[in-house]
Design an enzyme around this catalytic site. Structure first.
Site, PDB file in Angstrom:
ATOM      1  CB  SER A   1      -0.898   0.021   1.247  1.00 18.73           C
ATOM      2  OG  SER A   1      -1.569   1.257   1.389  1.00 18.73           O
TER       3      SER A   1
ATOM      4  CE1 TYR B   1      -3.424  -1.814   5.635  1.00 13.80           C
ATOM      5  CE2 TYR B   1      -3.445   0.370   4.637  1.00 13.80           C
ATOM      6  CZ  TYR B   1      -3.505  -1.010   4.507  1.00 13.80           C
ATOM      7  OH  TYR B   1      -3.642  -1.576   3.267  1.00 13.80           O
TER       8      TYR B   1
END
Length: 261
Positions: free
Chosen positions: A138, A151
């Protein structure tokens, strides 16, 4: 392409499901892996993939997956999509349970898969000349943002795992590819992150002209696997045009400026 087989994780939804479809359309044999057996079986019935239900945070379940792969034939590629985010808490107020889950789902599951599948990839590379690994991380691994620490940390750790793996495999005919998407509008990712709050999840994408789709990421995955074996895409960072950086997102129609010289 004949008889090349890929294992795609996170295959019950989103990017993983799209990757199964893209690879099947290009002639790959595909084993779709995820927790939800019924969704995998529906995908298998539609595309001709093989379904294997597995919780990648469970070592015994992963061991069963590896055993089944060894029994059923060679593995030429691993496409690791499974993972996810939970919560948008600050560092101060972060949920330890959520952070633990994110580390388990994004990092430890990846290590567990690599450890189990790498011997199969080496075997396939001996027979066919090369094998492949693709990891979907990501842009959260690259840029910090408030509310993203858990995250950010998990995806940064996964990204480092990938970079180290590439160096450790130097000299072997096994490609290590990382694809880092920015905003992708999928069915479940943001909804799950926000605890099932549909209104809040829809607001994330509100006004954004053409976020990435799962199919866009799947196309990059397929390109990386089908590229000549001399070509390794170390890192592909992809974002929608409306997202110039992790923190810079245009809402509203994109338009050409008329106030510049």
């Amino acid at each position: 392409m004949l008889n090349r087989r890929a294992v795609v994780t996170g295959a019950s939804t989103g990017i993983g499901e799209a990757a199964v479809r893209a690879l099947r359309a290009q002639g790959w044999d595909v084993v779709g892996v995820a927790r939800r057996a019924e969704r995998l079986e529906a995908l298998a019935a539609e595309t001709g993939s093989t379904a294997f239900a597995c919780d990648l945070t469970d070592p015994d379940a992963v061991a069963a997956l590896i055993e089944e792969l060894e029994r059923t034939g060679p593995v030429h590629a691993l496409v690791q999509v499974a993972g996810g985010a939970r919560g948008t808490d600050s560092v101060e107020n972060g949920s330890i349970d959520d952070w633990q889950w994110m580390y388990d789902a994004n990092v430890l599951s990846t290590q567990r898969l690599v450890a189990g599948i790498l011997p199969l990839l080496r075997r396939a590379a001996e027979d066919t000349g090369h094998a492949d690994t693709v990891f979907v991380t990501s842009t959260a691994a690259q840029t910090a943002y408030p509310g993203g620490a858990g995250y950010n940390a998990a995806k940064a750790a996964e990204s480092m795992l990938v970079k180290v793996l590439r160096q450790e495999l130097n000299g072997e005919p096994i490609r290590v590819v990382e694809v880092a998407p920015g905003m992708v509008h999928t069915e479940e990712f943001t909804l799950n992150r926000l605890g099932g709050d549909r209104i809040a999840a829809d607001a994330v994408y509100s006004g954004v002209e053409e976020p990435l789709l799962a199919e866009d990421v799947a196309d990059v995955i397929a390109f990386a696997l089908n590229a000549p074996r001399r070509v390794n895409l170390d890192l592909v960072t992809m974002r929608p045009v409306a997202q110039s950086a992790q923190h810079l997102l245009a809402r509203g129609p994109l338009h050409v400026r008329t106030d510049v010289d």
